[in-house]
Design a protein around this motif. Structure first.
Motif, PDB file in Angstrom:
ATOM      1  N   GLY A  96      38.746  14.039  -8.800  1.00 51.08           N
ATOM      2  CA  GLY A  96      37.457  14.342  -9.085  1.00 51.08           C
ATOM      3  C   GLY A  96      36.534  13.186  -8.444  1.00 51.08           C
ATOM      4  N   MET A  97      37.070  12.586  -7.410  1.00 48.30           N
ATOM      5  CA  MET A  97      36.303  11.426  -6.836  1.00 48.30           C
ATOM      6  C   MET A  97      34.872  11.896  -6.725  1.00 48.30           C
ATOM      7  SD  MET A  97      37.169   9.493  -3.265  1.00 48.30           S
ATOM      8  CE  MET A  97      36.899  10.974  -2.499  1.00 48.30           C
ATOM      9  N   ALA A  98      33.648  11.005  -6.936  1.00 49.58           N
ATOM     10  CA  ALA A  98      32.459  11.529  -6.588  1.00 49.58           C
ATOM     11  C   ALA A  98      32.017  10.893  -5.343  1.00 49.58           C
ATOM     12  CB  ALA A  98      31.614  10.912  -7.519  1.00 49.58           C
ATOM     13  N   TYR A  99      31.119  11.567  -4.543  1.00 50.61           N
ATOM     14  CA  TYR A  99      30.646  11.222  -3.225  1.00 50.61           C
ATOM     15  C   TYR A  99      29.505  10.190  -3.445  1.00 50.61           C
ATOM     16  CZ  TYR A  99      26.999  14.976  -3.439  1.00 50.61           C
ATOM     17  OH  TYR A  99      25.937  15.793  -3.757  1.00 50.61           O
TER      18      TYR A  99
ATOM     19  N   ALA B  57      27.368  21.947 -16.472  1.00 48.77           N
ATOM     20  CA  ALA B  57      26.490  22.917 -16.552  1.00 48.77           C
ATOM     21  C   ALA B  57      24.942  23.103 -16.011  1.00 48.77           C
ATOM     22  CB  ALA B  57      26.385  23.262 -17.951  1.00 48.77           C
ATOM     23  N   GLU B  58      24.462  22.031 -15.796  1.00 46.17           N
ATOM     24  CA  GLU B  58      23.038  21.943 -15.222  1.00 46.17           C
ATOM     25  C   GLU B  58      23.187  22.159 -13.862  1.00 46.17           C
ATOM     26  OE1 GLU B  58      20.124  22.160 -16.721  1.00 46.17           O
ATOM     27  OE2 GLU B  58      21.346  22.424 -18.682  1.00 46.17           O
ATOM     28  N   LEU B  59      24.102  21.669 -13.415  1.00 50.08           N
ATOM     29  CA  LEU B  59      24.308  21.990 -11.873  1.00 50.08           C
ATOM     30  C   LEU B  59      24.692  23.446 -11.582  1.00 50.08           C
ATOM     31  CD1 LEU B  59      26.382  20.043  -9.288  1.00 50.08           C
ATOM     32  CD2 LEU B  59      26.847  22.268  -9.481  1.00 50.08           C
ATOM     33  N   VAL B  60      25.443  24.123 -12.360  1.00 54.78           N
ATOM     34  CA  VAL B  60      25.472  25.482 -12.216  1.00 54.78           C
ATOM     35  C   VAL B  60      24.358  26.397 -12.287  1.00 54.78           C
ATOM     36  CG1 VAL B  60      26.858  27.762 -13.317  1.00 54.78           C
ATOM     37  CG2 VAL B  60      28.074  25.527 -12.881  1.00 54.78           C
ATOM     38  N   LYS B  61      23.570  25.935 -13.384  1.00 48.08           N
ATOM     39  CA  LYS B  61      22.273  26.755 -13.315  1.00 48.08           C
ATOM     40  C   LYS B  61      21.130  26.493 -12.320  1.00 48.08           C
ATOM     41  CE  LYS B  61      22.416  26.921 -18.531  1.00 48.08           C
ATOM     42  NZ  LYS B  61      21.690  26.509 -19.707  1.00 48.08           N
ATOM     43  N   GLN B  62      21.148  25.385 -11.883  1.00 47.50           N
ATOM     44  CA  GLN B  62      20.420  25.007 -10.868  1.00 47.50           C
ATOM     45  C   GLN B  62      20.844  25.490  -9.471  1.00 47.50           C
ATOM     46  OE1 GLN B  62      19.892  20.683 -10.135  1.00 47.50           O
ATOM     47  NE2 GLN B  62      18.731  20.992  -8.125  1.00 47.50           N
ATOM     48  N   LEU B  63      22.174  25.493  -9.147  1.00 42.63           N
ATOM     49  CA  LEU B  63      22.749  26.251  -7.976  1.00 42.63           C
ATOM     50  C   LEU B  63      22.266  27.631  -8.025  1.00 42.63           C
ATOM     51  CD1 LEU B  63      24.400  26.088  -5.293  1.00 42.63           C
ATOM     52  CD2 LEU B  63      26.400  26.321  -6.682  1.00 42.63           C
TER      53      LEU B  63
ATOM     54  N   GLY C  52      31.508  19.637  -5.739  1.00 39.91           N
ATOM     55  CA  GLY C  52      31.961  20.329  -6.981  1.00 39.91           C
ATOM     56  C   GLY C  52      31.153  20.218  -8.226  1.00 39.91           C
ATOM     57  N   GLY C  53      31.629  20.026  -9.547  1.00 38.72           N
ATOM     58  CA  GLY C  53      31.195  20.266 -10.743  1.00 38.72           C
ATOM     59  C   GLY C  53      30.813  21.484 -11.162  1.00 38.72           C
TER      60      GLY C  53
ATOM     61  N   PRO D 177      22.579  15.004  -6.271  1.00 36.95           N
ATOM     62  CA  PRO D 177      22.705  13.661  -5.822  1.00 36.95           C
ATOM     63  C   PRO D 177      23.812  13.052  -5.691  1.00 36.95           C
ATOM     64  CG  PRO D 177      21.442  14.150  -8.023  1.00 36.95           C
ATOM     65  CD  PRO D 177      22.198  15.622  -7.486  1.00 36.95           C
ATOM     66  N   ALA D 178      23.760  11.876  -5.099  1.00 36.40           N
ATOM     67  CA  ALA D 178      25.191  11.302  -5.074  1.00 36.40           C
ATOM     68  C   ALA D 178      25.858  10.834  -6.571  1.00 36.40           C
ATOM     69  CB  ALA D 178      25.020   9.727  -4.487  1.00 36.40           C
ATOM     70  N   GLY D 179      26.918  10.794  -6.677  1.00 34.20           N
ATOM     71  CA  GLY D 179      27.687  10.888  -7.935  1.00 34.20           C
ATOM     72  C   GLY D 179      28.194  12.008  -8.293  1.00 34.20           C
ATOM     73  N   THR D 180      27.949  13.027  -7.525  1.00 39.00           N
ATOM     74  CA  THR D 180      28.616  14.511  -7.822  1.00 39.00           C
ATOM     75  C   THR D 180      29.768  14.615  -7.304  1.00 39.00           C
ATOM     76  OG1 THR D 180      26.269  15.602  -7.859  1.00 39.00           O
ATOM     77  CG2 THR D 180      28.103  16.978  -7.494  1.00 39.00           C
ATOM     78  N   PRO D 181      30.733  15.041  -7.851  1.00 38.47           N
ATOM     79  CA  PRO D 181      32.246  15.220  -7.532  1.00 38.47           C
ATOM     80  C   PRO D 181      32.329  15.998  -6.363  1.00 38.47           C
ATOM     81  CG  PRO D 181      31.985  16.620  -9.409  1.00 38.47           C
ATOM     82  CD  PRO D 181      30.816  15.765  -9.408  1.00 38.47           C
ATOM     83  N   LEU D 182      33.205  15.569  -5.390  1.00 35.08           N
ATOM     84  CA  LEU D 182      33.737  16.595  -4.246  1.00 35.08           C
ATOM     85  C   LEU D 182      34.552  17.529  -4.815  1.00 35.08           C
ATOM     86  CD1 LEU D 182      34.085  13.839  -1.614  1.00 35.08           C
ATOM     87  CD2 LEU D 182      32.545  15.311  -1.594  1.00 35.08           C
ATOM     88  N   ALA D 183      34.722  18.694  -3.888  1.00 35.27           N
ATOM     89  CA  ALA D 183      35.684  19.737  -4.432  1.00 35.27           C
ATOM     90  C   ALA D 183      36.456  20.021  -2.961  1.00 35.27           C
ATOM     91  CB  ALA D 183      34.654  21.101  -4.799  1.00 35.27           C
TER      92      ALA D 183
END
Length: 461
Positions: free
Chosen positions: A88-91, A173-179, A156-157, A75-81
């Motif tokens: 750490g700016m989010a999109y 951590a949840e993003l990593v597991k979901q990915l 990112g994240g 979702p929006a609010g996740t940082p860009l990489a």
């Protein structure tokens, strides 16, 4: 206290301060170690690993191929990489979504997977999470060949350590597991769609779209070499089913860094345009970053989506022009391998001859395993590097493959990351790639290339 005693006391204070500063300096700084890598213990250990870790090469039934993709956009609010200056700016908007695109292969004796992520790299934390899950699919880690598009405007994240978070934003951590679960699901779906499929190798030169950015300065002593030190080929595999259905796996060695760093939008950069344009004509397409160190895309309409459209569409057009002439055939050989690399102590430099103490580097970036990976489909061998690997080494690797009667395709970002890998003749250049992003010393390029060549030799017919 008389004057003489005061001066004596001050001298002692100065001596103590100087001793303290020297102690701190000794703890923080080290001279650069220029010991030839062939004389080191880490090299000898890795050569032992090469000898002990044989590649799995099987000759079975007609190779079956399946493919699948899944949208992995958070979702929006996740940082860009991709750029530290974003902090750490989010999109807040999605220009074009990020995907995982997976090929599954089986010849009846074994199976393997090729995974392409629309990310800056294959994140180390995701890599570790995947390794925990592979046994549930009946797989070993070496059966999964991981790659990334290297878009600097994807999400990112996924980095824990400070140095990685600097480039990829706050860790989730949840993003990593979901990915990891999304990648595994794409593998399951591709596995369920496997059919006998012909394969053909193709390549087309596109020199107008790639430049050697390391040699852009006319004051650079190697400036005159800037044209001949490029890998300018767009390489691809054509997959053809009996009903005429086509799929494309493409690799190109130019950084997807066209779009502006401060725009709060998620995008795949030019690889997204390329893949979308191909999928207007074929059933499925994927893209992976090749040997991108030192290599940037050439574009003329500024840091805009017009430029990504121009680069991506031209690549797609050139590939389509070549596609019809690429002959395909059923193949029966499927192979894969993974060699663990022992690394030297970090040599993260602050000047030509001085580096920070290894403990400082490890506290900022962490310690992660590094491997050279390989995947063989018939007479085509993919070689995966844990780095931004320089296109200047590609010719050497391809020459060995040709001597073996094969074609080699080199990709970067296979799940580990050891920095920018460039030829040692550039090591003393005061450039971003050779100073800030060279993590392991002057001979990293020759060392990694030797191990890649050793791994490639395991796939010799």
């Amino acid at each position: 206290m008389n004057t003489r005693k005061k001066k004596s006391a001050r001298r002692y204070v100065y001596v103590y301060i100087l001793a303290f500063l020297l102690l701190i300096t000794a703890c923080v700084l080290r001279p650069v170690d220029r010991t030839p890598y062939q004389e080191t213990d880490y090299y000898r250990q890795t050569i032992s690993n090469v000898q002990e870790n044989a590649a799995t090469i099987t000759h079975g039934d007609t190779l079956q191929v399946g493919w699948a993709k899944r949208n992995i956009t958070p979702p929006a609010g996740t940082p860009l990489a991709g750029y530290g200056k974003r902090l750490g700016m989010a999109y807040d908007t999605v220009h074009d979504s990020a995907w995982v695109r997976t090929f599954a292969f089986s010849n009846g004796k074994t199976e393997a997977y090729y995974v392409a992520l629309d990310l800056l790299i294959v994140p180390m934390e995701v890599y570790a999470e995947l390794e925990k899950q592979y046994p549930a699919l009946g797989l070993k880690p070496e059966q999964v060949y991981l790659t990334a598009t290297h878009s600097h405007t994807s999400f990112g994240g996924w980095g824990k350590k400070l140095g990685v978070k600097f480039m990829s934003g706050k860790y989730d951590a949840e993003l990593v597991k979901q990915l990891a679960q999304q990648i595994l699901q794409s593998m399951r779906e591709a596995r369920g769609k496997m059919q006998p499929t012909k394969i053909g190798y193709g390549s087309v030169e596109v020199p107008s779209l790639v430049r050697n950015r390391l040699l852009k300065d006319p004051e650079n002593p190697y400036y005159e070499d800037r044209l001949r030190t490029r890998d300018t080929a767009l390489r691809f595999l054509k997959f053809e089913r009996p009903d005429g259905t086509l799929a494309i796996l493409s690799v190109f060695a130019a950084h997807p860094t066209i779009l502006p760093s401060k725009a709060p939008e998620l995008s795949r950069d030019y690889p997204g345009v390329l893949v979308d344009a191909l999928e207007q004509r074929v059933a499925f397409a994927s893209f992976s970053a090749g040997a991108v160190a030192s290599h940037s895309a050439t574009y003329f309409q500024g840091d805009t989506y017009e430029s990504t459209e121009a680069v991506g569409n031209k690549l797609a057009k050139r590939l389509r022009q070549q596609l019809a002439s690429v002959e395909t055939a059923y193949v029966y050989t499927l192979g894969y391998g993974r060699t663990p690399m022992q690394l030297p102590v970090p040599q993260w430099r602050i000047s030509k001859d001085w580096r920070l103490a290894p403990i400082l580097f490890n506290s900022v970036f962490g310690k992660h395993p590094a491997y050279v990976t390989s995947l063989q489909l018939g007479s085509t061998v993919f070689m995966g590097a844990p780095a931004d690997y320089s296109g200047e080494y590609v010719a050497t690797i391809r020459e060995q493959a040709q001597l073996q009667g094969q074609q080699a395709i080199i990709t970067s970002f296979n799940g580990g990351y050891i920095g920018y890998i460039t030829p040692e003749k550039y090591y003393d250049l005061d450039e971003y790639e050779t100073r800030s992003m060279n993590f392991f010393g002057p001979y990293s390029g020759s060392y990694l290339t030797e191990i890649i060549l050793d791994q490639l030799a395991k796939h010799s017919n």
